[in-house]
Design a protein around this motif. Structure first.
Motif, short mmCIF file in Angstrom:
data_model
loop_
_atom_site.label_atom_id
_atom_site.label_comp_id
_atom_site.label_asym_id
_atom_site.label_seq_id
_atom_site.Cartn_x
_atom_site.Cartn_y
_atom_site.Cartn_z
N LEU A 1 -40.86 49.34 1.99
CA LEU A 1 -39.43 49.06 2.18
C LEU A 1 -38.95 47.95 1.25
CD1 LEU A 1 -36.87 49.59 3.93
CD2 LEU A 1 -37.66 47.71 5.40
N GLY A 2 -39.74 46.91 1.11
CA GLY A 2 -39.33 45.77 0.30
C GLY A 2 -39.51 45.97 -1.18
N THR A 3 -40.19 47.02 -1.60
CA THR A 3 -40.45 47.22 -3.03
C THR A 3 -39.83 48.52 -3.53
OG1 THR A 3 -42.62 48.20 -2.46
CG2 THR A 3 -42.57 45.85 -3.00
N VAL A 4 -40.51 49.64 -3.30
CA VAL A 4 -40.08 50.92 -3.87
C VAL A 4 -38.75 51.38 -3.29
CG1 VAL A 4 -40.71 53.33 -4.23
CG2 VAL A 4 -42.48 51.56 -4.29
N VAL A 5 -38.64 51.36 -1.97
CA VAL A 5 -37.41 51.84 -1.32
C VAL A 5 -36.21 50.99 -1.73
CG1 VAL A 5 -36.25 52.23 0.88
CG2 VAL A 5 -38.67 52.82 0.63
N ALA A 6 -36.39 49.67 -1.73
CA ALA A 6 -35.29 48.77 -2.09
C ALA A 6 -34.83 49.01 -3.52
CB ALA A 6 -35.73 47.32 -1.91
N THR B 1 -36.47 52.98 -13.35
CA THR B 1 -36.24 51.84 -12.46
C THR B 1 -37.23 51.83 -11.31
OG1 THR B 1 -33.88 51.83 -13.01
CG2 THR B 1 -34.55 50.67 -11.02
N VAL B 2 -37.41 52.97 -10.67
CA VAL B 2 -38.36 53.07 -9.56
C VAL B 2 -39.79 52.80 -10.05
CG1 VAL B 2 -39.36 54.62 -7.83
CG2 VAL B 2 -36.89 54.64 -8.25
N LEU B 3 -40.08 53.22 -11.28
CA LEU B 3 -41.40 52.99 -11.87
C LEU B 3 -41.74 51.50 -11.88
CD1 LEU B 3 -43.88 54.16 -13.39
CD2 LEU B 3 -42.59 53.83 -15.51
N SER B 4 -40.73 50.66 -12.14
CA SER B 4 -40.97 49.22 -12.22
C SER B 4 -41.38 48.62 -10.89
CB SER B 4 -39.72 48.51 -12.74
OG SER B 4 -38.70 48.51 -11.75
N LEU C 1 -37.67 46.30 -17.99
CA LEU C 1 -38.62 47.08 -17.19
C LEU C 1 -39.99 46.42 -17.19
CD1 LEU C 1 -39.49 49.72 -15.72
CD2 LEU C 1 -39.88 50.70 -17.98
N VAL C 2 -40.47 46.02 -18.37
CA VAL C 2 -41.77 45.37 -18.48
C VAL C 2 -41.77 44.04 -17.74
CG1 VAL C 2 -43.43 44.34 -20.07
CG2 VAL C 2 -42.32 46.51 -20.66
#
Length: 277
Positions: free
Chosen positions: A10-15, A198-201, A133-134
């Motif tokens: 929730l705090g990383t990918v979903v956000a 964006t989600v990849l980051s 991104l990096v």
């Protein structure tokens, strides 16, 4: 374990995903609302950079080598080196992209290219987006480790410290996802590509949260974390000064720009303070 997997995601990918998705939604509303979120996110990045990343970098270096002065010096040197390296890459791309028949005219006409979004070309914006991104991906390494560790270092049945940290990271990563996706969109990437990148980051944060959870009983190398924070700080400093701030005051110019940025700094700064304390 289920708490960490759920709230960690929730705090990383979903956000980050929701922040990127919000870019698509807000682009269809009034320009002033878009300006607010764009400027607000820049303020949040400023707070993140100067109140967390650089401070954490110095702190980890000082702890790693047991010397306050050298720890601060090494950290700032890496920050400067990373920023200068990315700036050099930007300038090289600028020269390749702006060949003119007359060298003297080129020097005169392009002196502000690196500082003005009015003359930014697609390649320049794409480079800045990739660096962004990096930078965020590197930043998410220690962030993910800290998140995973926060779930295991508790005797409570419900790991409140980890849950609170996840909520704070959710707000932060929502803004990062919004800002990063908008950066890719500005470089003429389509929305699906911008969303995917964006989600990849955010993946390093979630993966490292899982790793951090399982290795939290093992001592984490302070120097490694310090270097990660320093590189992230230098790269974000470049993007902030060379790309984001000029973009805010030229392309997304508003009479309330400074106020929106200030609100972003205050809110994100408060979240960082609550996280630290």
């Amino acid at each position: 374990m289920i708490w960490m997997f759920t709230f960690g995601a929730l705090g990383t990918v979903v956000a980050t995903f929701l922040g990127a998705l919000f870019t698509k939604l807000i682009s269809k509303t009034r320009k002033e609302i878009f300006n607010f979120f764009q400027n607000f996110s820049v303020g949040a990045i400023i707070a993140l950079l100067f109140l967390e990343l650089i401070v954490e970098s110095i702190s980890h270096f000082q702890n790693g080598i047991n010397n306050e002065f050298l720890g601060a010096l090494y950290s700032l040197l890496i920050v400067f080196t990373a920023g200068a390296l990315f700036f050099t890459v930007h300038e090289l791309l600028h020269k390749i992209s702006h060949h003119h028949d007359h060298d003297h005219d080129d020097d005169e006409e392009c002196v502000d290219h690196a500082h003005s979004t009015e003359v930014f070309n697609e390649k320049s914006l794409l480079l800045a987006s990739i660096i962004f991104l990096v930078a965020i991906s590197v930043h998410n390494i220690p962030e993910g480790l800290s998140l995973g560790i926060s779930f295991i270092h508790t005797e409570e049945s419900i790991p409140m410290h980890g849950i609170i940290m996840s909520i704070i990271l959710f707000i932060h990563n929502f803004l990062i996802g919004f800002s990063m996706c908008n950066s890719f969109l500005s470089s003429k990437r389509n929305f699906k590509t911008s969303l995917a990148l964006t989600v990849l980051s955010s993946l390093p944060a979630y993966l490292l949260a899982i790793i951090g959870y399982f290795i939290s009983t093992i001592s984490i190398n302070e120097i490694f974390i310090a270097v990660m924070f320093s590189i992230s700080s230098g790269s974000l400093l470049y993007v902030l000064i060379i790309e984001l701030l000029p973009q805010v005051f030229k392309e997304y110019k508003s009479k309330y720009s400074f106020l929106y940025i200030l609100i972003g700094i205050l809110l994100c700064g408060t979240l960082i303070f609550l996280h630290v304390h």
